[in-house]
Structures are given as structure tokens and as C-alpha cells.
Write a protein that holds these residues in place. Structure first.
Motif, PDB file in Angstrom:
ATOM      1  N   ASP A  56       0.807  -0.819  -0.134  1.00  0.00           N
ATOM      2  CA  ASP A  56       0.152  -0.176  -0.077  1.00  0.00           C
ATOM      3  C   ASP A  56       0.804   1.092  -0.291  1.00  0.00           C
ATOM      4  O   ASP A  56       2.058   1.654   0.426  1.00  0.00           O
ATOM      5  N   ALA A  57       0.473   2.677  -0.584  1.00  0.00           N
ATOM      6  CA  ALA A  57       1.130   3.901   0.016  1.00  0.00           C
ATOM      7  C   ALA A  57       1.632   3.712   0.770  1.00  0.00           C
ATOM      8  O   ALA A  57       0.160   3.602   1.816  1.00  0.00           O
ATOM      9  N   ALA A 127     -13.566   6.086  -2.402  1.00  0.00           N
ATOM     10  CA  ALA A 127     -13.821   7.268  -3.640  1.00  0.00           C
ATOM     11  C   ALA A 127     -12.832   7.263  -4.699  1.00  0.00           C
ATOM     12  O   ALA A 127     -11.917   5.926  -4.052  1.00  0.00           O
ATOM     13  N   PRO A 128     -13.210   7.682  -5.728  1.00  0.00           N
ATOM     14  CA  PRO A 128     -11.560   7.438  -6.764  1.00  0.00           C
ATOM     15  C   PRO A 128     -10.138   7.038  -5.983  1.00  0.00           C
ATOM     16  O   PRO A 128      -9.203   5.604  -6.217  1.00  0.00           O
ATOM     17  N   GLY A 129      -9.660   8.015  -4.802  1.00  0.00           N
ATOM     18  CA  GLY A 129      -8.370   8.099  -4.559  1.00  0.00           C
ATOM     19  C   GLY A 129      -7.792   6.728  -3.828  1.00  0.00           C
ATOM     20  O   GLY A 129      -6.601   6.602  -4.053  1.00  0.00           O
ATOM     21  N   HIS A 130      -8.787   5.636  -3.431  1.00  0.00           N
ATOM     22  CA  HIS A 130      -8.524   4.617  -2.791  1.00  0.00           C
ATOM     23  C   HIS A 130      -7.456   3.902  -3.942  1.00  0.00           C
ATOM     24  O   HIS A 130      -7.241   2.765  -3.471  1.00  0.00           O
ATOM     25  N   LYS A 135      -2.413   1.070  -4.347  1.00  0.00           N
ATOM     26  CA  LYS A 135      -1.827   0.919  -5.376  1.00  0.00           C
ATOM     27  C   LYS A 135      -2.806  -0.944  -6.095  1.00  0.00           C
ATOM     28  O   LYS A 135      -1.579  -2.024  -6.775  1.00  0.00           O
ATOM     29  N   THR A 136      -3.924  -0.055  -6.849  1.00  0.00           N
ATOM     30  CA  THR A 136      -4.611  -1.548  -6.613  1.00  0.00           C
ATOM     31  C   THR A 136      -4.491  -1.852  -8.296  1.00  0.00           C
ATOM     32  O   THR A 136      -4.386  -0.557  -8.985  1.00  0.00           O
ATOM     33  N   ILE A 137      -4.316  -2.571  -9.217  1.00  0.00           N
ATOM     34  CA  ILE A 137      -4.185  -2.781 -10.571  1.00  0.00           C
ATOM     35  C   ILE A 137      -4.912  -3.235 -10.916  1.00  0.00           C
ATOM     36  O   ILE A 137      -5.121  -4.241 -10.839  1.00  0.00           O
ATOM     37  N   MET A 138      -5.408  -2.103 -12.066  1.00  0.00           N
ATOM     38  CA  MET A 138      -6.467  -2.408 -13.310  1.00  0.00           C
ATOM     39  C   MET A 138      -6.116  -3.423 -14.058  1.00  0.00           C
ATOM     40  O   MET A 138      -5.207  -3.942 -14.241  1.00  0.00           O
ATOM     41  N   MET A 139      -6.931  -5.250 -14.182  1.00  0.00           N
ATOM     42  CA  MET A 139      -6.964  -6.061 -15.518  1.00  0.00           C
ATOM     43  C   MET A 139      -7.548  -5.858 -16.285  1.00  0.00           C
ATOM     44  O   MET A 139      -7.720  -5.867 -17.629  1.00  0.00           O
TER      45      MET A 139
END
Length: 409
Positions: A56-57, A127-130, A135-139
Motif C-alpha cells: 500500500d502507499a 472514492a477514486p483516490g482509494h 496500489k490497485t492494478i486494473m486488469m
């Protein structure tokens, strides 16, 4: 140095004194082996710390409401503190210069269904900042955006394992799933380096969750990311200002330890890095001690070896060998033995570290390694001292008169 006769004498000496050669070489090899292993295990410990905190950040604050334990400004103790949407707006307004993003998090567990498949999953209304925090990686597809928050859309971003559980080998994008009795459209599938548990979450807009729960504006916790350029000192000052601001707004005593909690990941990261560094220093001291012990061991053996070869030195001098030639021969033999066994110990140590891999994860050591340059330098260091250990007694023995040396028993 490359005289064939000299090397012939060296190999003959080694062949005649196998036990002596083995003991000298084993001391060097063991010293390097232990050094490499200790340094590698220490680096494995560092890997664990870095992996745990880098998932995580680290430029992040987690804000949790609590229950007051002290009365303050006319408010009684034991009062439940709650966060709401106004807190998000106020933080963004008053601390804009420090912020990268602010996101609430509302966590719920819900039975999630798709056709005949179902399972219980944890949902996070955010919210989008989450996305930056985790550090979510979109597949596939996309993450939640501000439009989703404003329109309170029934969109869901699901983890890789949620898709696997509910959809098998099929694509989950644009499909509809039932989350706790409400139908959501899947707009994205993500993966997370944090492991399987992280990939079984479902993210939905926090405003949608509030709408479902009778249009409330409450949030469970607030997560904010501060600008990394403010540094550690700036982060600590920001934390103090934020703490004071929220305590004033919620009427919480500055002395109350339970009304409000702020977890500063940067501070926690620094503390754990300091702890890891202390362990690294301790391990390095032990590793250096092992190296010194190896030097002492080879020195003692070389003193014994020279003493044992005193008569041989006397014979060589009587036959016309110069002190320089005697010393050179013994020194070359010492360097040859320590080099061969030193690099053998280094290679065995590297092989041991490579074989460990993730086997010691339960002991917080993952993928231990040592910089090859460090291993080579340590080996060369031991070889040089091995040569020095051979030079000093050889020089002393070379000064002995042949007649005295021949009388040595």
C-alpha cells in the motif's frame, strides 16, 4: 610466480599434507559461508519489511473515529464520534496544499451472487483516490471515477478471485451481480500484490452505499494521501495539524487518547525500517565477527604449518634457496589454498541462499540474497589476510640459519 618447479612443490606439499590443507581451507570456506548466509538472511528480512509496507502507499494517514473517554466543552465522556461527508469536504478545503487525495472507506460484508454462483465478500465503498492508496492494478475495465460518485451509480470493481469464483473462465465485465440484494454492474477487475485476501474485495462508490443505507452521509473511516515532497517532518507536522482540526470540530479533548485515532503509515514505516536496520547492524556485526574468526583461524593454522616446515625450510636454504624464494613459495601456497576454498565457500553460501527462496517466510525472511560484489570483496579480504597470515611466520622462519632449522624437531 608461474614457475613450474614452484607449483610442482606446492602441489607436492598439498598432496603430502592433505589434513593440514583441508583444515586451513575449511576454516576459510566456513568463514565465508557463514558470512554470506548471515548477510543474505538479513537482506531477506529487509525484503519482508519492504514487501509488507510497499503493498500500500506509504504517504498515507488512516483516520478512525472512536469513543471519548473525557468530558470536553460541555460534552460528556463515552460519546461516540462519527465521520461524515462534511469531514471529507473540510479536510479537502483546509489542507489542500498537503493533499494528493482523500477517500472514505465504508466496509460491509455481503452475499454476492451471479446466476447459480454465490459467496460472501467484503465490500468497500470508496472514492477514486482509494486506488492510489491500495496500489490497485486494473486488469480489465476501469476503476471508479468522480462521475460515479456524483451520480451514485451502481457500479462495482471486483477482485481477480471474485471473478474467478463467480464467473469461472468467463469475462465479468458488463455483467450484473447481486450484492446484498442490490444489483451492480461490473465495470472493472483488479489484481493486488497484497495476496489472495486483497483480491477478494469488491469496490463500489461510497455515495451509492450511503444511498442504500437510507441516504445517510456517515463514513466508517477516512484515508488521505499527502504529497511525498513534504517529507517525513512535514508529514508529522501535517498529522498534528489534522489531529487538532478534527478534535476542535468534533469537540474532543486534546488529552483524550480514545476519541480519535490517526495511523500515520509513514511514521510506522520509518519505525519498522529503523528496527530492520538495527537487526541488520547486529547481523552484520556477527557476520564481520565470523570473518575475523576465520582470519584468526587461518593465522593460527599457518603459524603451525610454518613451524612444522622449519626443517624443510632449512634444507632448502642449505641447498641455496634465498629467503625471498622461500617466502614466495610458502606465500603462494597459502594464497592458493585460501583462494580455492574461499570461493568454494562463497559459492556454497550463494547456493544455500538461492535454495531458501520463500521457505523461511513464516520467520519473516523472504528471498534472502547478498550482493555478489559484497561476497567477492569479503572473499578477497579473507584471502589477503590469509596471505598475510602466511607471510609473517614464513618471513620469520626464512631468517633462521640453515643449521638451526635442520636441528628443529
Amino acid at each position: 610466480m608461474f614457475n613450474r618447479d614452484t607449483w610442482g612443490e606446492i602441489f607436492l606439499s598439498i598432496k603430502k599434507n592433505k589434513l593440514r590443507t583441508f583444515l586451513a581451507g575449511f576454516t576459510v570456506a566456513l568463514g565465508i559461508l557463514i558470512f554470506v548466509t548471515l548477510v543474505g538472511l538479513t537482506n531477506g528480512l529487509r525484503n519482508t519489511f519492504e514487501e509488507f509496507f510497499n503493498d500500500d502507499a506509504t504517504n498515507t494517514f488512516f483516520l478512525f473515529p472512536g469513543r471519548t473517554s473525557l468530558p470536553y466543552k460541555g460534552y460528556k465522556s463515552n460519546r461516540i464520534i462519527e465521520f461524515d461527508n462534511s469531514d471529507l469536504a473540510d479536510i479537502e478545503k483546509n489542507f489542500a496544499m498537503f493533499l494528493e487525495y482523500v477517500t472514505p472507506r465504508i466496509s460491509r460484508s455481503a452475499l454476492t451472487k451471479y446466476k447459480e454462483e454465490s459467496n460472501n465478500y467484503n465490500t468497500r465503498a470508496v472514492a477514486p483516490g482509494h486506488q492510489f492508496n491500495e496500489k490497485t492494478i486494473m486488469m480489465k475495465g476501469r476503476y471508479l471515477n468522480e462521475r460515479d460518485i456524483e451520480d451514485k451509480t451502481k457500479y462495482a470493481v471486483i477482485g481477480r478471485l471474485v471473478e474467478q469464483d463467480l464467473f469461472g473462465n468467463k469475462n465479468a465485465l458488463d455483467k450484473y451481480i447481486d450484492i446484498g440484494g442490490s444489483v451492480f454492474k461490473v465495470i472493472g477487475v483488479f489484481q493486488d500484490d497484497g495476496g489472495d485476501n486483497e483480491e477478494r474485495y469488491i469496490y463500489i462508490p461510497y455515495t451509492t452505499r450511503q444511498l442504500i443505507e437510507k441516504n445517510t452521509d456517515e463514513v466508517d473511516q477516512i484515508i488521505l494521501g499527502f504529497k511525498p515532497e513534504i517529507g517525513y517532518a512535514g508529514a508529522m507536522a501535517f498529522q498534528a495539524s489534522l489531529d487538532k482540526f478534527l478534535r476542535d470540530k468534533k469537540y474532543i479533548s486534546p488529552e483524550d487518547p480514545n476519541g480519535l485515532f490517526i495511523r500515520n503509515v509513514a511514521d510506522q514505516l520509518k519505525q519498522n525500517q529503523q528496527f530492520a536496520n538495527v537487526l541488520a547492524i547486529i547481523a552484520s556485526i556477527f557476520a564481520l565477527g565470523t570473518l575475523i574468526a576465520g582470519i584468526i583461524g587461518i593465522s593460527n593454522i599457518m603459524v603451525f604449518v610454518i613451524k612444522e616446515r622449519t626443517k624443510e625450510i632449512g634444507i632448502r636454504k642449505a641447498m641455496g634457496a634465498t629467503p625471498k624464494a622461500v617466502i614466495g613459495s610458502i606465500l603462494l601456497e597459502s594464497v592458493f589454498i585460501t583462494t580455492i576454498f574461499g570461493y568454494l565457500g562463497m559459492l556454497v553460501g550463494l547456493a544455500v541462499l538461492n535454495s531458501i527462496g520463500i521457505k523461511l517466510e513464516d520467520y519473516f525472511i523472504k528471498n534472502p540474497y547478498i550482493n555478489t560484489t559484497v561476497a567477492v570483496i569479503a572473499t578477497v579480504f579473507l584471502i589477503l589476510f590469509g596471505a598475510l597470515a602466511g607471510y609473517i611466520p614464513a618471513r620469520r622462519a626464512a631468517k633462521i640459519k640453515p643449521i638451526v632449522a635442520l636441528r628443529d624437531e
